[in-house]
Design an enzyme around this catalytic site. Structure first.
Site, PDB file in Angstrom:
ATOM      1  N   LYS A   1      -1.534 -10.036  -6.078  1.00 33.40           N
ATOM      2  CA  LYS A   1      -0.460 -10.359  -5.084  1.00 33.40           C
ATOM      3  C   LYS A   1      -0.213 -11.936  -5.228  1.00 33.40           C
ATOM      4  O   LYS A   1       0.780 -12.413  -5.370  1.00 33.40           O
ATOM      5  CB  LYS A   1      -1.045 -10.167  -3.798  1.00 33.40           C
ATOM      6  CG  LYS A   1      -0.991  -8.639  -3.246  1.00 33.40           C
ATOM      7  CD  LYS A   1      -1.638  -8.269  -2.062  1.00 33.40           C
ATOM      8  CE  LYS A   1      -1.611  -6.743  -1.680  1.00 33.40           C
ATOM      9  NZ  LYS A   1      -2.177  -6.464  -0.597  1.00 33.40           N
TER      10      LYS A   1
ATOM     11  N   LYS B   1      10.746  14.959  -5.086  1.00 33.82           N
ATOM     12  CA  LYS B   1       9.852  15.142  -3.994  1.00 33.82           C
ATOM     13  C   LYS B   1      10.034  15.158  -2.446  1.00 33.82           C
ATOM     14  O   LYS B   1      11.162  14.671  -2.148  1.00 33.82           O
ATOM     15  CB  LYS B   1       8.740  13.612  -3.796  1.00 33.82           C
ATOM     16  CG  LYS B   1       7.843  13.460  -4.980  1.00 33.82           C
ATOM     17  CD  LYS B   1       7.024  12.382  -4.623  1.00 33.82           C
ATOM     18  CE  LYS B   1       5.935  12.114  -5.685  1.00 33.82           C
ATOM     19  NZ  LYS B   1       5.112  10.775  -5.322  1.00 33.82           N
TER      20      LYS B   1
ATOM     21  N   THR C   1       2.259   2.277   4.289  1.00 32.02           N
ATOM     22  CA  THR C   1       2.790   1.307   5.201  1.00 32.02           C
ATOM     23  C   THR C   1       4.335   1.455   5.133  1.00 32.02           C
ATOM     24  O   THR C   1       4.844   1.294   6.427  1.00 32.02           O
ATOM     25  CB  THR C   1       2.203   0.044   4.334  1.00 32.02           C
ATOM     26  OG1 THR C   1       1.067   0.415   4.156  1.00 32.02           O
ATOM     27  CG2 THR C   1       2.411  -0.927   5.246  1.00 32.02           C
ATOM     28  N   GLY C   2       4.848   1.729   3.990  1.00 37.16           N
ATOM     29  CA  GLY C   2       6.116   1.750   4.005  1.00 37.16           C
ATOM     30  C   GLY C   2       7.094   2.768   4.793  1.00 37.16           C
ATOM     31  O   GLY C   2       8.097   2.344   5.145  1.00 37.16           O
TER      32      GLY C   2
ATOM     33  N   GLY D   1       5.516   5.391   1.199  1.00 32.22           N
ATOM     34  CA  GLY D   1       3.990   5.132   1.098  1.00 32.22           C
ATOM     35  C   GLY D   1       3.482   5.166   2.427  1.00 32.22           C
ATOM     36  O   GLY D   1       4.176   5.159   3.717  1.00 32.22           O
TER      37      GLY D   1
ATOM     38  N   GLY E   1       9.005   1.302  -1.844  1.00 29.18           N
ATOM     39  CA  GLY E   1       7.634   2.193  -1.209  1.00 29.18           C
ATOM     40  C   GLY E   1       7.915   2.883   0.241  1.00 29.18           C
ATOM     41  O   GLY E   1       7.032   2.971   0.987  1.00 29.18           O
ATOM     42  N   ALA E   2       9.211   3.215   0.443  1.00 32.62           N
ATOM     43  CA  ALA E   2       9.446   3.758   1.866  1.00 32.62           C
ATOM     44  C   ALA E   2       8.675   5.165   2.205  1.00 32.62           C
ATOM     45  O   ALA E   2       8.762   5.541   3.028  1.00 32.62           O
ATOM     46  CB  ALA E   2      11.004   4.077   1.784  1.00 32.62           C
TER      47      ALA E   2
END
Ligand code: NAP
Length: 324
Positions: free
Chosen positions: A125, A42, A15-16, A13, A10-11
Site C-alpha cells: 500500500k 458473475k 469492503t467495496g 468485495g 472492487g465493488a
C-alpha cells in the site's frame, strides 16, 4: 450542480460492496463500477447492473490507452480490490494522471502501520502511495481500524461459529492493548462523508467505531451471551513464532488461499498487540487526520450492537469462499 463522477474498483468485495451501497444511497454521485473481464459473468456483477449502475469491464493491466479511455471525465477513483491485486493500482494511477482525476483513493481501509515487513499488505500500500505522491495526484488515504467482523471470539455453545472466519480466542499481551475497531458496514457511509469534504483532500484520514482492548471485547461478549469464553494466553514471543510458522507455510504453498489469511492474521497479532500500532495516538503520529473529529455527528455501530446481531444470528461471515 453536475454529479461527481466516481470510478469504483472492487465493488463486489467485502469492503467495496458497502462503498457502492453508500454511494448509491447518497444519490449525489454518477457511479461507474470497474469489473474484471473474467468476472463479467458473475452473479455479483449482474446484481450491480440490475441496480442500474454503469459497469465497465477490462483488466487494469490492459494497454494504458484502454484505461485512459475508461477514466475520461472521472473525478474520483476509489480502489477497494483484494490485497493480492494491490499492485494493479499502478497503471490506474498512471491513467488517472493522464485524465486529470481530482482525487484518487488507493486501496487502504485497514489499520495504521509503517512499512518494513510488519504487515505485508501495508508495504505494498505504501508503494502505491509513493506512486501517487510522485505525480502529486490528488489523494485521500482512508484507514478504518480492524473489523468487528474479524474480532469475534468463539463462544462455548458454538452459536457464533457460522459467522466467524477465524475465532479470536487467543489473548495477547494480557489483553489490555487498545485497538481501533469498526463495523465494515460503516466503511461505505464514512467514505462518502470523507470524499464530499474538501478538508480531506491530500490527507490520510482515520475513521473508527470504537477503541477496545481484547479484555473489553471479551467482557461485552460474556455479559451479553452469559457464556464464559475459553481463552488462551499468548506471549509476544508466541505471536512472533506463530507468524514465522505461518509465513513458512504460506511460502511453501502460496496458492492455498487459507495460508495467506492465516499468515495475515498472525501479522495482525503483531501489529495490533505486540507493537500497538492500531491506536488513535499512533494514527495521529503518522499524520492521519481524524474523521471522528471532522464528522462528530456520524453514528458508527458499536461493538455491543454488533454482538446483539451475532446473538440474533444476523451477521454475514466474511469471505464465504475461504474455507478455514
Ligand atoms: N480493516 C480490516 O479489518 C480489513 C479486513 C479485510 C480487508 N481489509 C482491507 O480492505 C481492502 C479491501 O479488501 P477486501 O478484503 O474488502 O477485498 P475483497 O473482498 O478481497 O475484494 C475483492 C474485490 O476486488 C476485486 N478485484 C480483485 N482483484 C482485482 C483486480 N486485479 N482488478 C480489479 N478488481 C479486482 C474483486 O472483483 P471480482 O468480482 O472480479 O472478484 C472484488 O470486487 C484492502 O485494502 C484490505 O487490506 C481491511
Amino acid at each position: 450542480m453536475s454529479k461527481q463522477k466516481v470510478f469504483l474498483v472492487g465493488a463486489t468485495g467485502e469492503t467495496g460492496k458497502h462503498i457502492l451501497d453508500a454511494l448509491i444511497e447518497d444519490g449525489t454521485f454518477d457511479i461507474t463500477c470497474f469489473i474484471r473481464t473474467s468476472s463479467e459473468g458473475k452473479p455479483s456483477t449482474q446484481d450491480i447492473k440490475d441496480r442500474g449502475i454503469k459497469v465497465v469491464t477490462g483488466d487494469l493491466n490492459d494497454p494504458i490507452e484502454n484505461i485512459v479511455a475508461l477514466l475520461q471525465g472521472i473525478d474520483i477513483v476509489i480502489c477497494c480490490m483484494s490485497p493480492v491485486s494491490l499492485k494493479d493500482q499502478i497503471p490506474l494511477v498512471d491513467a488517472a494522471v493522464q485524465t486529470g482525476v481530482k482525487r484518487f483513493l488507493p486501496c487502504n481501509w485497514g489499520t495504521p502501520c509503517v512499512r518494513g515487513g510488519i504487515l505485508a499488505s501495508r508495504d505494498v500500500k505504501e508503494e502505491i502511495h509513493d506512486h501517487l505522491f510522485r505525480y502529486r495526484l490528488g489523494f485521500t488515504i482512508i484507514d478504518i481500524g480492524f473489523w468487528y467482523q474479524a474480532s469475534i471470539p468463539r463462544v462455548p455453545s458454538g452459536k457464533f461459529d457460522s459467522m466467524i472466519l477465524i475465532p479470536t480466542n487467543e489473548v495477547y499481551a494480557g489483553g489490555s492493548v487498545p485497538n481501533m475497531l469498526v463495523d465494515v458496514r460503516d466503511a461505505g457511509r464514512i467514505t462518502v462523508e470523507i470524499i464530499k469534504d474538501d478538508r480531506t483532500l491530500n490527507k490520510r484520514v482515520m475513521a473508527y467505531g470504537e477503541v477496545l482492548s481484547q479484555n473489553e471485547i471479551h467482557k461485552i461478549v460474556e455479559d451479553k451471551t452469559g457464556e464464559r469464553l475459553e481463552l488462551t494466553a499468548r506471549t509476544d514471543d508466541d505471536a512472533r513464532a506463530a507468524f514465522k510458522a505461518r509465513k513458512e507455510a504460506y511460502e511453501a504453498n502460496p496458492g492455498e488461499l487459507v495460508n495467506r489469511y492465516l499468515m495475515t492474521v498472525a501479522q495482525y497479532a503483531i501489529t495490533k498487540y505486540v507493537r500497538a500500532d492500531n491506536t488513535p495516538e499512533n494514527a495521529k503520529y503518522l499524520g492521519y487526520i481524524s474523521a471522528n473529529e471532522l464528522f462528530p455527528d456520524f453514528k458508527y455501530k458499536s461493538y455491543a450492537e454488533f454482538v446483539d446481531e451475532l446473538i440474533a444470528g444476523k451477521v454475514e461471515r466474511p469471505y464465504p469462499h475461504v474455507k478455514v
